[in-house]
Design an enzyme around this catalytic site. Structure first.
Site, PDB file in Angstrom:
ATOM      1  N   ASP A  72      12.395  55.803 -11.499  1.00 51.53           N
ATOM      2  CA  ASP A  72      12.230  56.049 -10.255  1.00 51.53           C
ATOM      3  C   ASP A  72      11.826  54.822  -9.457  1.00 51.53           C
ATOM      4  OD1 ASP A  72       9.917  56.822 -11.167  1.00 51.53           O
ATOM      5  OD2 ASP A  72       9.964  58.926 -10.750  1.00 51.53           O
ATOM      6  N   ASN A 135       4.326  70.258 -11.461  1.00 49.04           N
ATOM      7  CA  ASN A 135       5.115  71.189 -11.232  1.00 49.04           C
ATOM      8  C   ASN A 135       6.305  71.088 -12.488  1.00 49.04           C
ATOM      9  OD1 ASN A 135       6.386  69.155 -10.355  1.00 49.04           O
ATOM     10  ND2 ASN A 135       6.418  69.607  -8.061  1.00 49.04           N
ATOM     11  N   HIS A 137       8.194  68.182 -12.827  1.00 49.18           N
ATOM     12  CA  HIS A 137       9.127  67.313 -12.438  1.00 49.18           C
ATOM     13  C   HIS A 137       9.132  66.403 -13.469  1.00 49.18           C
ATOM     14  CE1 HIS A 137       6.243  64.889  -9.614  1.00 49.18           C
ATOM     15  NE2 HIS A 137       6.389  64.216 -10.801  1.00 49.18           N
TER      16      HIS A 137
HETATM   17  C1  GLP Z   1       4.884  60.776 -10.978  1.00 54.88           C
HETATM   18  C2  GLP Z   1       6.286  59.835 -11.469  1.00 54.88           C
HETATM   19  C3  GLP Z   1       6.742  60.758 -12.696  1.00 54.88           C
HETATM   20  C4  GLP Z   1       5.687  61.000 -13.526  1.00 54.88           C
HETATM   21  C5  GLP Z   1       4.666  61.954 -12.958  1.00 54.88           C
HETATM   22  C6  GLP Z   1       3.479  62.521 -13.373  1.00 54.88           C
HETATM   23  O1  GLP Z   1       5.194  60.942  -9.503  1.00 54.88           O
HETATM   24  N1  GLP Z   1       7.540  59.800 -10.394  1.00 54.88           N
HETATM   25  O2  GLP Z   1       7.794  59.564 -13.305  1.00 54.88           O
HETATM   26  O3  GLP Z   1       5.839  61.319 -14.695  1.00 54.88           O
HETATM   27  O4  GLP Z   1       4.789  61.855 -11.513  1.00 54.88           O
HETATM   28  O5  GLP Z   1       2.403  61.324 -13.117  1.00 54.88           O
HETATM   29  P1  GLP Z   1       1.271  61.376 -13.987  1.00 54.88           P
HETATM   30  O6  GLP Z   1       1.596  60.951 -15.377  1.00 54.88           O
HETATM   31  O7  GLP Z   1       0.286  60.457 -13.368  1.00 54.88           O
HETATM   32  O8  GLP Z   1       0.527  62.695 -13.947  1.00 54.88           O
END
Ligand code: GLP
Length: 250
Positions: A72, A135, A137
């Site tokens: 992304d 959440n 995602h």
């Molecule tokens: C971000 C990215 C995701 C990532 C997620 C978790 O916003 N877009 O690809 O997996 O959120 O991030 P983190 O590993 O810093 O908790």
């Protein structure tokens, strides 16, 4: 602990620390690389996969023939912004692994669908590295994202902007939109590695792994895939139970 069916394989590994989980995930990726099965590597940003990138770099492997595809990218950040995922992937993945920037690809908000075509033109993603938001995602596919979605522009959930504010000077600096691989795009990868650590993700891990398969918990849809391995630290795995299925709103 692992579960498997004839057509789907979901393995769940738990490790005492994020670093130990990263070593195990790095073993899988090194094995792909040495077997000549790693031409295209899908890369997530965020803090979860960082120990994996550090571990892979430490091993001094030859990634020079591997192309990277980011999951992304934020929309609206100025070119060269240190928190743009183009910069993050260059700094934390491509540079340490010795991958030339010409082999680093990111989705473009101007033509999201072109990204799926580019991935297909490279023969698909051999191994996709994923993190997961609190959440549930994956990429920036927020709860409710269609399970057959392709690369597209999305609005970020308020909770995601809050969680990512730590990377920016002020919460208002966090972009409101991004371009992300869709859930369908992610599921097209041949193999998927999911890294999650920390107690604040434990409820989402339990919902994704033990709860109902539902679009309201995007990571739960990973169980549709033929080859997924979750690498968890003990904190992230704390609420996992094959009996105690958490409620997931649908
Ligand atoms: C971000 C990215 C995701 C990532 C997620 C978790 O916003 N877009 O690809 O997996 O959120 O991030 P983190 O590993 O810093 O908790």
């Amino acid at each position: 602990m692992s579960t498997a069916t004839a057509t789907r394989r979901t393995a769940v590994e738990t490790h005492p620390s994020p670093e130990a989980a990263a070593v195990a995930a790095a073993d899988a990726i090194e094995s792909d690389l040495r077997a000549g099965r790693l031409r295209t590597l899908g890369v997530a940003t965020g803090s979860s996969p960082s120990p994996l990138y550090r571990e892979l770099a430490r091993r001094g492997l030859d990634f020079s023939g591997v192309s990277l595809f980011a999951l992304d990218e934020y929309l609206g950040l100025p070119h060269g912004h240190p928190q743009s995922y183009r910069e993050v992937v260059a700094r934390e993945v491509a540079g340490p692994l010795g991958i030339p920037l010409g082999a680093v690809h990111l989705p473009d908000g101007g033509d999201p669908a072109a990204y799926d075509r580019l991935i297909a033109a490279h023969g698909g993603i051999d191994r996709q590295i994923l993190g997961m938001g609190r959440n549930g995602h994956i990429g920036f596919n927020e709860p409710g994202s269609p399970v057959d979605s392709r690369t597209r522009i999305v609005d970020l959930a308020a909770s995601t902007r809050e969680a990512n504010a730590r990377f920016f000077e002020t919460p208002d600096d966090v972009p409101v939109q991004s371009v992300t691989q869709g859930i369908g795009t992610i599921l097209d990868a041949r193999r998927i590695v999911v890294l999650v650590s920390g107690r604040e993700k434990a409820a989402a891990v339990a919902a994704a792994v033990n709860g109902p398969r539902t679009a309201s918990m995007p990571a739960s849809v990973l169980r549709d895939h033929a080859d997924v391995t979750w690498y968890l630290d003990d904190d992230a795995a704390a609420l996992l139970s094959t009996r105690d299925v958490p409620e997931v709103a649908s």
